[in-house]
Design an enzyme around this catalytic site. Structure first.
Site, PDB file in Angstrom:
ATOM      1  N   ASN A  13       1.189  -1.129   0.192  1.00 46.73           N
ATOM      2  CA  ASN A  13       0.087   0.333   0.473  1.00 46.73           C
ATOM      3  C   ASN A  13       0.710   0.915   0.434  1.00 46.73           C
ATOM      4  OD1 ASN A  13      -2.040   2.150   0.892  1.00 46.73           O
ATOM      5  ND2 ASN A  13      -2.310   1.211   2.299  1.00 46.73           N
ATOM      6  N   LYS A  15       0.190   4.088  -0.211  1.00 45.89           N
ATOM      7  CA  LYS A  15      -0.594   5.359   0.585  1.00 45.89           C
ATOM      8  C   LYS A  15      -0.607   6.133  -0.464  1.00 45.89           C
ATOM      9  CE  LYS A  15       0.088   3.165   4.591  1.00 45.89           C
ATOM     10  NZ  LYS A  15      -0.166   3.658   6.050  1.00 45.89           N
ATOM     11  N   HIS A  99      -9.437   1.048   4.545  1.00 46.75           N
ATOM     12  CA  HIS A  99      -7.881   1.679   5.093  1.00 46.75           C
ATOM     13  C   HIS A  99      -8.462   2.571   6.097  1.00 46.75           C
ATOM     14  CE1 HIS A  99      -4.608   2.712   6.412  1.00 46.75           C
ATOM     15  NE2 HIS A  99      -3.928   1.399   5.321  1.00 46.75           N
ATOM     16  N   GLU A 101      -6.727   5.159   7.476  1.00 50.80           N
ATOM     17  CA  GLU A 101      -6.656   6.344   6.888  1.00 50.80           C
ATOM     18  C   GLU A 101      -7.982   6.949   6.064  1.00 50.80           C
ATOM     19  OE1 GLU A 101      -2.895   5.621   5.432  1.00 50.80           O
ATOM     20  OE2 GLU A 101      -1.717   5.380   7.330  1.00 50.80           O
ATOM     21  N   GLU A 170      -5.163  -4.843  10.756  1.00 50.71           N
ATOM     22  CA  GLU A 170      -4.451  -3.405  10.725  1.00 50.71           C
ATOM     23  C   GLU A 170      -4.698  -2.570  11.616  1.00 50.71           C
ATOM     24  OE1 GLU A 170      -2.299  -2.585   6.357  1.00 50.71           O
ATOM     25  OE2 GLU A 170      -3.832  -1.342   6.999  1.00 50.71           O
ATOM     26  N   GLY A 176       2.613   3.008  10.928  1.00 46.92           N
ATOM     27  CA  GLY A 176       3.778   3.634  10.181  1.00 46.92           C
ATOM     28  C   GLY A 176       4.153   4.186  11.336  1.00 46.92           C
ATOM     29  N   SER A 216       3.842  -1.616  10.138  1.00 49.82           N
ATOM     30  CA  SER A 216       4.810  -1.718  10.869  1.00 49.82           C
ATOM     31  C   SER A 216       5.615  -3.373  10.531  1.00 49.82           C
ATOM     32  CB  SER A 216       5.141  -1.649  12.255  1.00 49.82           C
ATOM     33  OG  SER A 216       4.925  -0.493  12.267  1.00 49.82           O
TER      34      SER A 216
END
Ligand code: 13P
Length: 258
Positions: A13, A15, A99, A101, A170, A176, A216
């Protein structure tokens, strides 16, 4: 991993990283490093404008390109949105949906569900993301939260279509942050997701569903995470931007299992 019953999938991904020019450079380097012979399924999900460059570069390979989001709608007055059939026409095989985010930008479970359905209708493989926040983990409600997200995301999808879906666990606190879930923590939730699918769609479908871990994940911790029985691959952010690192994660997924 359990290659006997389900596919191992290593998905990138990107992003909001890399331009089309940088995409081309990445793919050239990545192709030179790709392991030879048989390996797991590999998906590289890229910003929409990078899709043509990624598809062109990977045309002769088994690597599938994906989008990072799609609209729940087929077409119409939705400025800035991209429909699932547009991704397919551009050469995509996968699309990331829900996701964290995007959920943080206001995407609801109902929208995630509608987007999964739109992807399936167009024969795109949805990589549906679920995951708890640190506060939810600390409050001891991880399982309840994940159950709710999986049930809502898969609501109303016919059994035969569930086989096409990939689920990514996730934990938000691991994304991150460099703070990876332990293999035990990741396994516990991935196993729980399989249990939820079993209750909804039966043992056969649960056994055949690929459940990925993301947060991560890198070339150093991938081997241990992928050795867990219910972790069937990874959804990788930061480490997927560097060809050598991403290739090493793919190699970890090609390890022999019993
Ligand atoms: P990182 O690998 O950068 O933590 O990102 C994980 C992720 O969000 C993949 O979708």
């Amino acid at each position: 991993m359990n290659r006997k019953y389900r596919k191992t999938v290593i998905a990138a991904n990107w992003k909001m990283n890399k331009t089309p020019t940088e995409t081309k450079a990445f793919m050239t380097e990545f192709k030179g490093l790709m392991p030879k012979g048989r390996w797991c399924d590999v998906a590289i999900c890229v910003p929409a404008v990078c899709i043509p460059a990624a598809v062109r570069a990977m045309r002769e390979t088994r690597v599938g390109i994906g989008g990072e989001n799609c609209s729940a709608h087929a077409s119409g007055a939705f400025t800035g949105e991209i429909a699932a059939n547009m991704l397919v026409d551009a050469g995509c095989k996968y699309v990331i949906i829900g996701h964290s985010e995007r959920r943080a930008m206001g995407e609801t479970d109902a929208e995630v569900n509608a987007k999964v359905k739109a992807a399936l209708l167009n024969e795109l493989i949805p990589i549906m993301c679920v995951g708890e926040s640190l506060a939810q983990r600390e409050a001891g409600i991880t399982e309840e939260w994940i159950t709710m997200q999986v049930k809502a995301g898969l609501a109303g999808i016919p059994e035969e279509k569930i086989r096409k879906i990939v689920i990514a666990y996730e934990p938000i606190w691991a994304i991150g942050t460099g703070k990876v879930a332990t293999p035990e923590q990741a396994e516990e939730v991935c196993e729980h997701i399989r249990t939820v699918i079993r209750k909804m769609f039966g043992a056969k479908i649960a056994r055949a569903t690929s459940i990925l871990y993301g947060g991560s994940m890198n070339e150093k911790n991938a081997y241990e995470l992928l050795a867990q029985p219910d972790i069937d691959g990874g959804l990788i952010g930061g480490a997927s931007l560097v060809p050598e690192k991403f290739v090493q994660i793919i190699e970890a997924a090609n390890q022999p299992t019993n």
